[in-house]
Design a protein around this motif. Structure first.
Motif, short mmCIF file in Angstrom:
data_model
loop_
_atom_site.label_atom_id
_atom_site.label_comp_id
_atom_site.label_asym_id
_atom_site.label_seq_id
_atom_site.Cartn_x
_atom_site.Cartn_y
_atom_site.Cartn_z
N HIS A 132 4.01 -9.12 -28.84
CA HIS A 132 4.39 -10.47 -28.41
C HIS A 132 3.19 -11.41 -28.50
O HIS A 132 3.32 -12.55 -28.96
CB HIS A 132 4.91 -10.44 -26.97
CG HIS A 132 6.30 -9.91 -26.84
ND1 HIS A 132 7.39 -10.52 -27.42
CD2 HIS A 132 6.79 -8.82 -26.18
CE1 HIS A 132 8.49 -9.85 -27.14
NE2 HIS A 132 8.16 -8.81 -26.38
N ALA A 168 3.59 -5.53 -25.47
CA ALA A 168 2.97 -6.79 -25.04
C ALA A 168 2.04 -7.33 -26.13
O ALA A 168 1.96 -8.55 -26.34
CB ALA A 168 2.19 -6.57 -23.74
N HIS A 227 -0.55 -9.18 -20.21
CA HIS A 227 0.40 -9.96 -19.41
C HIS A 227 -0.29 -11.11 -18.68
O HIS A 227 0.23 -12.22 -18.62
CB HIS A 227 1.11 -9.05 -18.40
CG HIS A 227 2.25 -8.29 -18.97
ND1 HIS A 227 3.29 -8.89 -19.65
CD2 HIS A 227 2.54 -6.95 -18.96
CE1 HIS A 227 4.16 -7.96 -20.04
NE2 HIS A 227 3.72 -6.78 -19.63
#
Length: 381
Positions: free
Chosen positions: A270, A267, A211
């Motif tokens: 992505h 995550a 992130h």
């Protein structure tokens, strides 16, 4: 006075006092008194050793308060002679303090709240927002937690899962931009991962890194929010992504799946997509299915509806959304996105506006307001 320095030193000083035998509530009070004293003296006479100065001042305050108690003779047998000025051990007690706040005498929710207040330095309002409860409710919870641990000897470490929840909340609060604690949360999680052989600790560290790698791309130069699909992926930190993926793969190989590993896997998918259009949404839905199985969380189910809408079409996403509580945070925003994709612009504009009114941050409120305005402009044509 350097606020960042004080913020980093406060939990260390608190941890040192607790390690020396001070009960938690008394130690926190003493540290707060020392900070007030520092505010008066440091601007004109800055100390050479700020941490040592705070430890000495806080310990004096603690001893003064202890000696004034009716049971001072019994309690003073637990304390050492007051240390003189000078260097303090370089050992960082912050991580140990996280464990101590996850004490068996506290419920997990109270342990999280108390740690965020005492160690993370967050305000009651910020903690309440993180827990999705009114500020008055959180203030009562923290007060009860302090009363519970007052006089308790913190000689047993707390639960790792509670510590991980604390670190995750601290990271998310920092990532929101309101209080920048993301880097500190990563530092502490690295320390925890080095000290504790647990795949969920590694999973949380991987999740934070993945992130945080996107952080610079999350906002435009004017401070407005940039959704994931619109971010400039060239601004993502590829080194941090690679590290996060490597840590995650090692954790998953141990076949002890937990919620942080599953979140990190989402995550990573992505991060792995060269463009938003190339995102493997089908696999992301599968990981959300695992997360639902692990947590049963309605928030996870809400996020899963978004993924289903991308993988199987917006009508499938709306179907996944149908049995969820309308009062869930960001429910209106998800519904608006899916309604727009099926062509119901009037309902989408109304939902975007409602979501904006409920948004927890100015950046998110601005983004949702712009989305509503964009659709209303199209409807007027």
């Amino acid at each position: 006075m350097d606020e960042a320095l004080v913020r980093s030193l406060t939990p260390r000083v608190l941890g040192i006092l607790v390690r020396r035998g001070a009960d938690f509530a008394a130690a926190e009070d003493a540290v707060q008194d020392a900070l007030v004293e520092a505010l008066r003296h440091w601007p004109s006479d800055p100390p050479r050793d700020p941490q040592g100065w705070l430890v000495t001042a806080a310990w004096r305050r603690f001893l003064d308060a202890t000696r004034s108690e009716t049971a001072r003779h019994r309690r003073e047998r637990r304390v050492d002679e007051e240390p003189g000025p000078g260097p303090v051990s370089a050992a960082d007690d912050t991580l140990r303090l996280y464990f101590l706040c996850a004490h068996p005498s506290l419920t997990p929710s109270s342990a999280v709240a108390l740690t965020l207040r005492a160690v993370g330095g967050l305000t009651t309002r910020q903690i309440a927002r993180a827990h999705l409860v009114p500020e008055a409710t959180m203030a009562q919870r923290i007060s009860r937690a302090k009363r519970t641990v007052s006089g308790v000897r913190f000689d047993r470490p707390g639960d790792v899962a509670t510590v991980l929840r604390v670190l995750y909340l601290v990271f998310n609060e920092g990532y929101s931009g309101d209080v920048d604690l993301a880097v500190e949360a990563i530092r502490l999680t690295r320390q925890l991962a080095a000290a504790v052989d647990h795949p969920e600790v590694a999973g949380l560290l991987a999740l934070m890194l993945l992130h945080h790698a996107r952080r610079t791309a999350r906002t435009a130069p004017d401070g407005s929010l940039v959704p994931l699909a619109e971010q400039d992926r060239g601004r993502w930190d590829t080194g941090m992504i690679a590290e996060g993926v490597e840590i995650l793969q090692a954790a998953l190989a141990r076949d002890r799946l937990g919620e942080f590993q599953a979140q990190a896997a989402i995550a990573a998918l992505h991060a792995d997509a060269p463009t938003a259009e190339e995102t493997d949404w089908a696999q992301i839905v599968e990981w959300y299915d695992e997360l639902v199985r692990l947590t049963g969380s309605p928030v996870v189910r809400l996020n899963r509806a978004v993924a289903v809408g991308e993988a199987r079409g917006p009508r499938a996403g709306l179907a996944a959304l149908a049995d969820l509580d309308l009062g869930l945070p960001r429910h209106d925003a998800v519904a608006a996105h899916l309604r727009e994709r099926v062509g119901d612009l009037e309902a989408a504009a109304r939902l975007y506006a409602e979501a904006a009114r409920k948004a927890p941050s100015l950046a998110e409120r601005g983004h949702l307001t712009r989305q509503a305005a964009r659709l209303n402009t199209r409807l007027r044509r």
